[in-house]
Scaffold this motif. Structure first.
Motif, PDB file in Angstrom:
ATOM      1  N   LEU A  33      27.988  51.963  18.961  1.00 36.22           N
ATOM      2  CA  LEU A  33      26.746  52.071  18.207  1.00 36.22           C
ATOM      3  C   LEU A  33      26.758  51.209  16.943  1.00 36.22           C
ATOM      4  CD1 LEU A  33      25.844  55.825  18.705  1.00 36.22           C
ATOM      5  CD2 LEU A  33      24.695  53.832  19.686  1.00 36.22           C
ATOM      6  N   ILE A  34      27.917  51.063  16.318  1.00 38.42           N
ATOM      7  CA  ILE A  34      28.037  50.156  15.168  1.00 38.42           C
ATOM      8  C   ILE A  34      27.742  48.731  15.626  1.00 38.42           C
ATOM      9  CG2 ILE A  34      29.654  49.096  13.532  1.00 38.42           C
ATOM     10  CD1 ILE A  34      31.095  51.886  13.465  1.00 38.42           C
ATOM     11  N   LYS A  36      26.131  47.759  18.311  1.00 40.65           N
ATOM     12  CA  LYS A  36      24.743  47.663  18.772  1.00 40.65           C
ATOM     13  C   LYS A  36      23.782  47.500  17.595  1.00 40.65           C
ATOM     14  CE  LYS A  36      21.217  50.167  21.363  1.00 40.65           C
ATOM     15  NZ  LYS A  36      20.878  51.389  22.068  1.00 40.65           N
ATOM     16  N   GLU A  37      23.974  48.272  16.549  1.00 36.97           N
ATOM     17  CA  GLU A  37      23.118  48.178  15.365  1.00 36.97           C
ATOM     18  C   GLU A  37      23.245  46.803  14.716  1.00 36.97           C
ATOM     19  OE1 GLU A  37      20.261  48.968  12.835  1.00 36.97           O
ATOM     20  OE2 GLU A  37      20.910  50.566  14.181  1.00 36.97           O
ATOM     21  N   ALA A  38      24.463  46.309  14.593  1.00 32.71           N
ATOM     22  CA  ALA A  38      24.667  44.996  13.989  1.00 32.71           C
ATOM     23  C   ALA A  38      24.003  43.899  14.820  1.00 32.71           C
ATOM     24  CB  ALA A  38      26.160  44.717  13.841  1.00 32.71           C
ATOM     25  N   ILE A  39      24.153  43.960  16.137  1.00 34.03           N
ATOM     26  CA  ILE A  39      23.538  42.968  17.030  1.00 34.03           C
ATOM     27  C   ILE A  39      22.018  43.066  16.965  1.00 34.03           C
ATOM     28  CG2 ILE A  39      23.244  42.355  19.471  1.00 34.03           C
ATOM     29  CD1 ILE A  39      26.282  43.020  19.778  1.00 34.03           C
ATOM     30  N   ASN A  40      21.502  44.274  16.920  1.00 37.52           N
ATOM     31  CA  ASN A  40      20.059  44.484  16.766  1.00 37.52           C
ATOM     32  C   ASN A  40      19.544  43.824  15.486  1.00 37.52           C
ATOM     33  OD1 ASN A  40      18.302  45.664  18.544  1.00 37.52           O
ATOM     34  ND2 ASN A  40      18.679  47.746  17.842  1.00 37.52           N
ATOM     35  N   ASN A  41      20.273  44.021  14.387  1.00 39.96           N
ATOM     36  CA  ASN A  41      19.873  43.430  13.111  1.00 39.96           C
ATOM     37  C   ASN A  41      19.898  41.910  13.167  1.00 39.96           C
ATOM     38  OD1 ASN A  41      19.456  45.942  11.972  1.00 39.96           O
ATOM     39  ND2 ASN A  41      21.390  45.977  10.865  1.00 39.96           N
ATOM     40  N   ILE A  42      20.904  41.359  13.833  1.00 37.49           N
ATOM     41  CA  ILE A  42      20.970  39.902  13.976  1.00 37.49           C
ATOM     42  C   ILE A  42      19.738  39.404  14.730  1.00 37.49           C
ATOM     43  CG2 ILE A  42      22.221  38.002  15.094  1.00 37.49           C
ATOM     44  CD1 ILE A  42      24.829  39.610  14.500  1.00 37.49           C
ATOM     45  N   ALA A  43      19.418  40.072  15.833  1.00 34.69           N
ATOM     46  CA  ALA A  43      18.287  39.652  16.658  1.00 34.69           C
ATOM     47  C   ALA A  43      16.959  39.764  15.894  1.00 34.69           C
ATOM     48  CB  ALA A  43      18.230  40.480  17.938  1.00 34.69           C
ATOM     49  N   ASN A  80      15.479  48.853   3.243  1.00 38.82           N
ATOM     50  CA  ASN A  80      14.924  50.192   3.415  1.00 38.82           C
ATOM     51  C   ASN A  80      15.438  50.930   4.643  1.00 38.82           C
ATOM     52  OD1 ASN A  80      13.384  50.065   1.133  1.00 38.82           O
ATOM     53  ND2 ASN A  80      11.614  49.193   2.169  1.00 38.82           N
ATOM     54  N   GLY A  81      15.869  50.241   5.669  1.00 36.54           N
ATOM     55  CA  GLY A  81      16.211  50.893   6.924  1.00 36.54           C
ATOM     56  C   GLY A  81      17.472  51.730   6.842  1.00 36.54           C
ATOM     57  N   ASN A  82      17.685  52.506   7.895  1.00 33.38           N
ATOM     58  CA  ASN A  82      18.872  53.351   7.976  1.00 33.38           C
ATOM     59  C   ASN A  82      20.032  52.667   8.680  1.00 33.38           C
ATOM     60  OD1 ASN A  82      17.731  55.602   6.715  1.00 33.38           O
ATOM     61  ND2 ASN A  82      16.744  56.237   8.616  1.00 33.38           N
ATOM     62  N   GLY A  83      19.794  51.525   9.322  1.00 31.89           N
ATOM     63  CA  GLY A  83      20.804  50.889  10.148  1.00 31.89           C
ATOM     64  C   GLY A  83      22.106  50.585   9.431  1.00 31.89           C
TER      65      GLY A  83
END
Length: 123
Positions: A33-34, A36-43, A80-83
């Motif tokens: 999940l760490i 995944k969140e980092a990859i999501n933020n990159i995208a 602002n996000g929780n990611g």
């Protein structure tokens, strides 16, 4: 697939010996999940053309490093996000530490260090 769809090349450098040591499902889930969140933020936000995901061990510590060559994260206090907080909290739950570093000329690095004992412990 997520990064490729945005035209972001990604290199995965994963030590299979370390991944084989992750026997606790909760530990495996938090690490995934760490990442995944980092990859999501990159995208979503980075405007990067290249990213690297590394998972390896040095002595008694496992490291998860996710870096990109994008525009950088800027002032962390303005996000602002929780990611970012979620990644840090998941790392703390594993008795680890997560640093989020903005490069001086752009790019972002997520650096998580985890004790090997938590990775290979079942309980």
């Amino acid at each position: 697939d997520l990064l490729a769809g945005k035209g972001i090349a990604v290199n995965f450098v994963i030590d299979e010996k370390v991944t084989a040591q992750i026997i606790n499902p909760l530990v495996r889930k938090n690490i995934l999940l760490i990442a995944k969140e980092a990859i999501n933020n990159i995208a979503k936000y980075s405007q990067a053309t290249h990213a690297v995901v590394r998972f390896y061990r040095q002595k008694r510590t496992a490291y998860l490093e996710i870096t990109d060559n994008g525009i950088g994260i800027g002032d962390l206090s303005l996000k602002n996000g929780n990611g970012l907080n979620n990644m840090q909290e998941r790392c703390r739950q594993l008795n680890g530490e997560c640093k989020i570093i903005a490069g001086p000329e752009g790019g972002t690095a997520i650096l998580c260090s985890l004790p090997i004992a938590i990775i290979s412990h079942i309980g």
